[in-house]
Design a protein around this motif. Structure first.
Motif, mmCIF file in Angstrom:
data_model
loop_
_atom_site.group_PDB
_atom_site.id
_atom_site.type_symbol
_atom_site.label_atom_id
_atom_site.label_comp_id
_atom_site.label_asym_id
_atom_site.label_seq_id
_atom_site.Cartn_x
_atom_site.Cartn_y
_atom_site.Cartn_z
ATOM 1 N N GLY A 196 0.573 -2.076 26.572
ATOM 2 C CA GLY A 196 -0.530 -2.524 25.833
ATOM 3 C C GLY A 196 -1.841 -2.854 26.601
ATOM 4 O O GLY A 196 -2.888 -3.153 26.231
ATOM 5 N N PHE A 197 -1.812 -2.347 27.820
ATOM 6 C CA PHE A 197 -2.939 -2.559 28.513
ATOM 7 C C PHE A 197 -4.213 -1.863 27.930
ATOM 8 O O PHE A 197 -5.251 -2.215 27.964
ATOM 9 N N GLY A 198 -3.949 -0.642 27.409
ATOM 10 C CA GLY A 198 -4.939 0.156 26.905
ATOM 11 C C GLY A 198 -5.570 -0.525 25.949
ATOM 12 O O GLY A 198 -6.841 -0.607 25.680
ATOM 13 N N PHE A 199 -4.844 -1.422 24.966
ATOM 14 C CA PHE A 199 -5.641 -2.122 23.983
ATOM 15 C C PHE A 199 -6.579 -2.886 24.543
ATOM 16 O O PHE A 199 -7.729 -3.198 23.917
ATOM 17 N N THR A 200 -6.198 -3.909 25.234
ATOM 18 C CA THR A 200 -7.107 -4.940 26.056
ATOM 19 C C THR A 200 -8.297 -4.112 26.621
ATOM 20 O O THR A 200 -9.555 -4.889 26.615
ATOM 21 N N ALA B 170 -7.762 6.527 33.065
ATOM 22 C CA ALA B 170 -7.142 7.764 33.049
ATOM 23 C C ALA B 170 -5.609 7.515 32.463
ATOM 24 O O ALA B 170 -4.901 6.877 33.079
ATOM 25 N N SER B 171 -5.171 8.280 31.218
ATOM 26 C CA SER B 171 -3.960 7.793 30.519
ATOM 27 C C SER B 171 -3.652 9.285 29.882
ATOM 28 O O SER B 171 -4.382 9.723 29.190
ATOM 29 N N ASP B 172 -2.396 9.584 29.976
ATOM 30 C CA ASP B 172 -1.961 10.821 29.090
ATOM 31 C C ASP B 172 -0.906 10.151 28.090
ATOM 32 O O ASP B 172 -0.225 10.988 27.350
ATOM 33 N N VAL B 173 -0.908 8.806 27.907
ATOM 34 C CA VAL B 173 -0.202 8.293 26.574
ATOM 35 C C VAL B 173 -0.973 8.082 25.535
ATOM 36 O O VAL B 173 -2.148 7.495 25.644
ATOM 37 N N THR B 174 -0.640 8.412 24.475
ATOM 38 C CA THR B 174 -1.248 8.167 23.168
ATOM 39 C C THR B 174 -0.789 7.303 22.228
ATOM 40 O O THR B 174 -1.359 7.120 20.953
ATOM 41 N N ASN B 175 0.302 6.614 22.552
ATOM 42 C CA ASN B 175 0.877 5.864 21.610
ATOM 43 C C ASN B 175 0.127 4.613 21.121
ATOM 44 O O ASN B 175 -0.769 4.075 21.881
ATOM 45 N N PRO B 176 0.134 4.275 19.942
ATOM 46 C CA PRO B 176 -0.600 2.990 19.542
ATOM 47 C C PRO B 176 0.052 1.655 20.016
ATOM 48 O O PRO B 176 1.160 1.821 20.782
ATOM 49 N N LEU B 177 -0.744 0.716 19.839
ATOM 50 C CA LEU B 177 0.052 -0.737 20.456
ATOM 51 C C LEU B 177 1.308 -1.204 19.890
ATOM 52 O O LEU B 177 2.211 -1.368 20.464
ATOM 53 N N LEU B 178 1.403 -0.993 18.309
ATOM 54 C CA LEU B 178 2.569 -1.559 17.816
ATOM 55 C C LEU B 178 3.515 -0.506 17.146
ATOM 56 O O LEU B 178 3.048 0.447 16.834
ATOM 57 N N GLY B 179 4.728 -1.059 16.452
ATOM 58 C CA GLY B 179 5.492 -0.172 15.631
ATOM 59 C C GLY B 179 6.505 0.666 16.474
ATOM 60 O O GLY B 179 6.667 0.568 17.572
ATOM 61 N N GLU B 180 6.769 1.456 15.623
ATOM 62 C CA GLU B 180 8.142 2.367 16.237
ATOM 63 C C GLU B 180 7.391 3.305 17.516
ATOM 64 O O GLU B 180 8.276 3.699 18.053
ATOM 65 N N GLU B 181 6.170 3.665 17.296
ATOM 66 C CA GLU B 181 5.740 4.527 18.504
ATOM 67 C C GLU B 181 4.925 3.654 19.523
ATOM 68 O O GLU B 181 4.232 4.248 20.441
ATOM 69 N N GLY B 182 5.134 2.326 19.580
ATOM 70 C CA GLY B 182 4.167 1.272 20.245
ATOM 71 C C GLY B 182 4.746 1.019 21.438
ATOM 72 O O GLY B 182 5.946 1.406 22.200
#
Length: 387
Positions: free
Chosen positions: A252-256, A191-203
């Motif tokens: 970065g929890f979403g990534f793992t 459950a998350s409302d965050v859409t950001n990628p892992l890295l970069g300016e929006e990471g």
């Protein structure tokens, strides 16, 4: 008059359940001719456990776990016995609310405690686990959590690492052979409302690092550590996940999670609560909707709880009003989203600390004032009410 009360938490002050109760009391003090339904809201972060546990008629399980800095603290997760469902949020064991501003230390901070909560839920026989991402004080990409669940992370010498933000840059290999034996047998809902990628300016580091204590001069090093870890995990998995929507959630929890729980379901925390509380149906039959949060600003227009509530209300042509502890910047765009007005709850000069300590009372009084003003609304733009 049918009123839906659906606030988010006033972070650092009162939970969404407490906020809903305060508004409820305030409304009844202003008028007794009311039919009020309270639905505490959240978006996957702080308050998700309390809100969903109440909606699903579960109970809270308390457990002593590790906080972000390795200290032992008491944390809770929701448990619904009838469906063997556990509701866990990262904020409970690994969150910002557990630390003072001076204690923020993202190099050392770990999500290990969240893993301990999940382990307890798995041992209890959970068949479904809802894991809310949000409000974490960590940038360890959730590695501490998976370490608690049995995964091991090793450096180039083969030595086992105790994972945190600093050690991400030292990971050379990952072993998941000893993961808890029930991890892959559970239906996971992220459950998350965050859409950001892992890295970069929006990471994860650039956008959310500062609130977790990452200083501007440290961002490059943290980004380098996160990039290194992404390279290692993607090589381990044989697939690229760093650009997946939401991979930057909770440091970065979403990534793992996407990598090690590939069959998990990802859902908006707000939409999940809206669905299970039958929010659309309830708002559709209401005369008025009241929502709120601690701080309403321009960022709120990108999908925070009050705007999400207002959009639903607008769909059914039901007036919606929000209470806020603080209003910052230009929020006039909220009218286009369905919020008729945003009302501050502070009613006298006071410090932020005092306002947060008195949030419950201030919100209750604001709700009463609203009802008194509503009695003067001869154009009936805010729903019908009899004094």
């Amino acid at each position: 008059m049918k009123i839906i009360v659906a606030p988010d938490s006033f972070k650092g002050s009162i939970s969404s359940t407490e906020a809903a109760a305060a508004i409820h009391r305030g409304l009844l003090a202003g008028s007794s001719n009311l039919d009020i339904t309270s639905i505490p809201m959240a978006d996957g972060g702080e308050g998700t456990v309390e809100a969903l546990t109440m909606i699903l008629e579960g109970r809270l399980i308390k457990k002593e776990v590790t906080d972000p800095l390795g200290r032992r603290v008491n944390a809770s997760y929701g448990w619904v016995e009838s469906s063997k469902t556990a509701i866990v949020e990262t904020a409970a064991a690994s969150g910002l609310p557990l630390l003072t501003k001076e204690e923020l230390h993202p190099l050392s901070a770990t999500t290990y405690g969240t893993g301990e909560l999940l382990e307890d839920a798995l041992d209890r026989g959970a068949e479904t686990i809802i894991l809310g991402l949000g409000g974490s004080a960590t940038v360890d990409a959730g590695t501490g959590c998976f370490q608690a669940l049995g995964a091991t992370f090793h450096n180039a010498k083969g030595e086992r690492l105790d994972m945190n933000g600093r050690e991400l840059g030292n990971v050379a290999s990952i072993n998941t052979n000893q993961l808890h034996n029930r991890v892959q047998n559970v239906h996971w809902i992220i459950a998350s409302d965050v859409t950001n990628p892992l890295l970069g300016e929006e990471g994860a580091v650039s956008v959310f690092g500062p609130q977790k204590g990452v200083q501007q001069e440290q961002q490059e090093a943290f980004e380098s550590n996160m990039t290194h870890y992404a390279d290692v995990l993607e090589a381990h998995l044989g697939q690229k996940l760093r650009d997946k929507e939401g991979s930057g959630a909770a440091g970065g929890f979403g990534f793992t999670l996407y990598g090690l729980l590939p069959h998990s379901t990802v859902q908006s925390g707000f939409q999940l609560i809206a669905q299970w509380s039958h929010l659309h149906e309830r708002i559709k039959g209401a005369d008025l909707v009241l929502t709120g949060e601690g701080k309403l600003d321009e960022q709120s227009l990108y999908g925070k709880v009050p705007v999400g509530i207002a959009r639903i209300a607008k769909t059914y042509n039901v007036p919606c009003v929000a209470f806020a502890g603080t209003i910052e910047g230009d929020v006039s765009g909220s009218k286009q989203e369905g919020l008729l007005t945003v009302l501050p709850i502070v009613d006298a000069p006071m410090s932020l600390e005092e306002a947060m300590e008195r949030g419950d009372m201030l919100l209750q009084r604001a709700a009463t004032r609203f009802m008194e003003i509503r009695k003067l609304d001869t154009n009936n733009t805010l729903g019908e009410v009899t004094p």
